[in-house]
Scaffold this motif. Structure first.
Motif, PDB file in Angstrom:
ATOM      1  N   UNK A   1       0.741  -1.027   0.123  1.00 45.57           N
ATOM      2  CA  UNK A   1      -0.155   0.094   0.196  1.00 45.57           C
ATOM      3  C   UNK A   1       0.746   1.184  -0.188  1.00 45.57           C
ATOM      4  N   UNK A   2       2.057   1.102   0.548  1.00 42.74           N
ATOM      5  CA  UNK A   2       2.888   2.421   0.730  1.00 42.74           C
ATOM      6  C   UNK A   2       2.534   3.111   1.736  1.00 42.74           C
ATOM      7  N   UNK A   3       2.777   4.656   1.956  1.00 37.92           N
ATOM      8  CA  UNK A   3       2.673   5.543   2.604  1.00 37.92           C
ATOM      9  C   UNK A   3       1.391   6.137   2.430  1.00 37.92           C
ATOM     10  N   UNK A   4       0.624   7.149   3.252  1.00 36.33           N
ATOM     11  CA  UNK A   4      -0.304   7.685   3.246  1.00 36.33           C
ATOM     12  C   UNK A   4      -0.052   9.217   3.470  1.00 36.33           C
ATOM     13  N   UNK A   5      -0.520  10.001   2.618  1.00 33.76           N
ATOM     14  CA  UNK A   5      -0.174  11.647   2.731  1.00 33.76           C
ATOM     15  C   UNK A   5      -1.164  12.352   2.589  1.00 33.76           C
ATOM     16  N   UNK A   6      -1.168  13.362   3.462  1.00 36.48           N
ATOM     17  CA  UNK A   6      -2.228  14.519   3.350  1.00 36.48           C
ATOM     18  C   UNK A   6      -2.170  15.239   1.895  1.00 36.48           C
TER      19      UNK A   6
ATOM     20  N   UNK B   1       5.481  14.669   4.201  1.00 36.96           N
ATOM     21  CA  UNK B   1       5.925  13.330   5.116  1.00 36.96           C
ATOM     22  C   UNK B   1       4.560  12.849   5.630  1.00 36.96           C
ATOM     23  N   UNK B   2       4.265  11.438   5.988  1.00 42.56           N
ATOM     24  CA  UNK B   2       3.370  11.048   6.454  1.00 42.56           C
ATOM     25  C   UNK B   2       3.293  11.273   8.038  1.00 42.56           C
ATOM     26  N   UNK B   3       2.037  11.138   8.784  1.00 39.13           N
ATOM     27  CA  UNK B   3       1.781  11.533   9.843  1.00 39.13           C
ATOM     28  C   UNK B   3       2.197  10.486  10.780  1.00 39.13           C
ATOM     29  N   UNK B   4       3.312   9.776  10.561  1.00 40.28           N
ATOM     30  CA  UNK B   4       3.624   8.919  11.784  1.00 40.28           C
ATOM     31  C   UNK B   4       5.577   8.999  11.458  1.00 40.28           C
ATOM     32  N   UNK B   5       6.125   8.496  12.555  1.00 43.48           N
ATOM     33  CA  UNK B   5       7.607   8.603  12.367  1.00 43.48           C
ATOM     34  C   UNK B   5       8.195   7.166  12.326  1.00 43.48           C
ATOM     35  N   UNK B   6       9.434   7.354  11.994  1.00 42.80           N
ATOM     36  CA  UNK B   6      10.125   5.770  11.874  1.00 42.80           C
ATOM     37  C   UNK B   6      10.163   5.253  13.153  1.00 42.80           C
TER      38      UNK B   6
END
Length: 525
Positions: A332-337, A342-347
């Motif tokens: 699915x990959x990352x989710x972006x606004x 950057x997505x709203x979560x951190x490594x």
């Protein structure tokens, strides 16, 4: 008078002597006919007729052809090698009247010459006819050599190609004219769905199994045939589909390949090639058994060719093979606004535990509170209000800046991938929709749309990755929401994109800007 009587009696005796002499000569000629009159021999041999049937435990697919109820039918023109009570290989053919019947009459094709053979106790037959076939006795069995399994088989709808599926028979005696054929091989049944046209399929065992070439078949009366192959290099069999067999997107098309009975301990690998020259590999490492006189039936598979790197779909831009943040098309990959890089979560945190923001001091996941271009957000029972600080076309949302397309610094694909990568424009989504077929499929357990260009046949897969709101991951597997880089100028708190469900594709859709949606980048050469 007495003298005349003597003359008559002498004449009668002479005539009887002549007739007696003639009779002796006729009898003597009959004795030597088998050695001197080949035409008479051929006529006598042509009167030997066999009745051929095929064992009925194969199920619904076998040679030579099938009727609607799965019965095995002979075809006019089928030819058989028969060792009719001798080691002489004789050529027989299915009679015209036997075409399309379950039991066939086999008539000898005159050879035009007489060749002697050593007598054997039974009649032995091998299908298809092989002029090089020879026979030898081994105990109570017969060994048929000089035959060859073809490296290339010809596609036949719902069955095996001509000559690809051999059979053997041994009668109870040389006087028994009923040939009860038994299948020598088994087979693999592949089932493919899709929109492409398939021109060839190859199969090879992962442990270098012998699959074709010079073969020896051993058969006894009442027994089952066995086969051995001598060519150690003969490891790949090809099914030639001619100009191409068109797949159906909804109903699986069967492809049947004849193979020697065996167990492939390390599985096998199949390569499917379409008319565009593209290939899809289907492989299994699990032990697989090809049963004699039956098929190893594989589950239906969607024929999908997904290349790595930028995919040319016949447009000015090329499409990424997977979503931003994914390593393969099924992820699915990352989710972006929209407009965030950057997505709203951190490594170090999973996508299901990101209740804090990547931005210092902001929490709540995908909300207006954590959205970079939200100046003021008021939640009101009579209607929420939001002020936008960038990308605004309506004064009711704040100052109008006439920025309607994401700038490079706010384009996540450009920031993450660099070069000429970016989020696709809305018009590029529209063009992709108009020049491609869109088919909802399940690929390796992941639902989504297979998008295939009608211009060049290339494909990409858009998984139904769902979307994110607040800390929730919503509609995974049933909905796909993909961003474009265009603002919805009629409602600037939203941006345009694509909305995917199993029943429809909406390229006139959009999402609220703070929602977390996946991104499928494009590359502009």
């Amino acid at each position: 008078m007495q003298e005349g009587k003597v003359m008559k009696k002498t004449f009668v005796y002479s005539l009887l002597a002549i007739l007696a002499l003639t009779g002796c000569q006729t009898k003597e000629l009959e004795t030597f006919i088998p050695e001197t009159n080949e035409e008479t021999i051929i006529q006598k041999e042509e009167t030997k007729v066999f009745i051929a049937t095929i064992e009925d435990d194969f199920g619904t697919e076998t040679r030579t052809s099938l009727d609607g109820e799965g019965n095995v039918l002979w075809k006019m023109g089928n030819q058989v090698s028969i060792f009719a009570g001798s080691t002489l290989n004789e050529q027989y053919q299915v009679s015209d009247a036997s075409d399309g019947k379950t039991a066939a009459t086999l008539n000898k094709i005159p050879s035009g010459s007489f060749v002697a053979g050593t007598e054997i106790d039974n009649n032995v037959a091998f299908y298809p006819y092989a002029s090089t076939a020879e026979i030898a006795k081994s105990g109570s069995s017969y060994v048929i050599s000089g035959i060859e399994l073809p490296a290339t088989q010809t596609y036949a709808a719902g069955s095996f190609g001509d000559g690809a599926f051999p059979m053997a028979a041994v009668t109870s005696s040389a006087e028994d004219m009923n040939l009860k054929f038994k299948n020598v091989l088994g087979g693999l049944k592949l089932q493919l769905k899709g929109t492409a046209k398939i021109v060839s399929i190859t199969i090879s065992g992962n442990n270098d199994e012998k699959l074709y070439g010079d073969a020896t078949v051993t058969m006894s009366y009442g027994g089952t045939p066995s086969i051995s192959l001598s060519d150690a290099s003969a490891r790949t069999v090809t099914l030639d589909c001619g100009a191409g067999v068109a797949l159906n997107a909804e109903t699986a098309t069967p492809f049947i390949i004849a193979l020697p009975p065996m167990t492939m301990e390390e599985g096998f690998t199949v390569v499917v090639t379409d008319t565009w020259g593209k290939e899809m590999e289907i492989s299994t490492s699990k032990s697989q058994t090809i049963p004699r006189s039956n098929l190893l039936r594989m589950p239906a598979v969607d024929y999908v060719v997904l290349p790595d790197g930028p995919v040319d779909m016949g447009m000015e831009v090329q499409w990424a093979s997977c979503n931003l943040g994914a390593s393969n098309p099924m992820e699915y990959g990352d989710y972006y606004a929209w407009g965030e890089t950057a997505p709203y979560y951190t490594d170090g945190h999973s996508q299901d535990s990101y209740c804090f923001s990547w931005r210092d001091g902001k929490t709540g996941g995908y909300t207006w509170d954590s959205y970079s271009w939200c100046g003021v957000y008021n939640s009101d029972p009579e209607g929420d209000t939001v002020t936008l600080t960038k990308y605004n076309s309506d004064v009711s949302y704040g100052a109008v800046d006439d920025k309607y397309v994401l700038e490079a610094e706010d384009d996540a694909a450009q920031v993450k991938l660099g070069g000429n990568w970016r989020i696709p424009r809305y018009e590029e989504w529209e063009y992709l929709y108009s020049c491609s077929t869109w088919r909802w499929i399940t690929l390796n357990g992941i639902n989504g749309y297979l998008v295939t260009s009608t211009i060049n046949g290339n494909s990409i897969f858009l998984p139904a990755a769902g979307w994110r709101c607040s800390i929730s991951l919503v509609d995974v597997g049933s909905i796909g929401l993909y961003w474009s880089s265009d603002l919805n100028t009629m409602m600037p708190d939203a941006a345009l994109g694509v909305y995917l469900v199993s029943s429809s594709v909406d390229v006139c859709s959009g999402s609220t800007r703070y929602y977390g949606n996946p991104i499928r980048p494009v590359y502009e050469p």
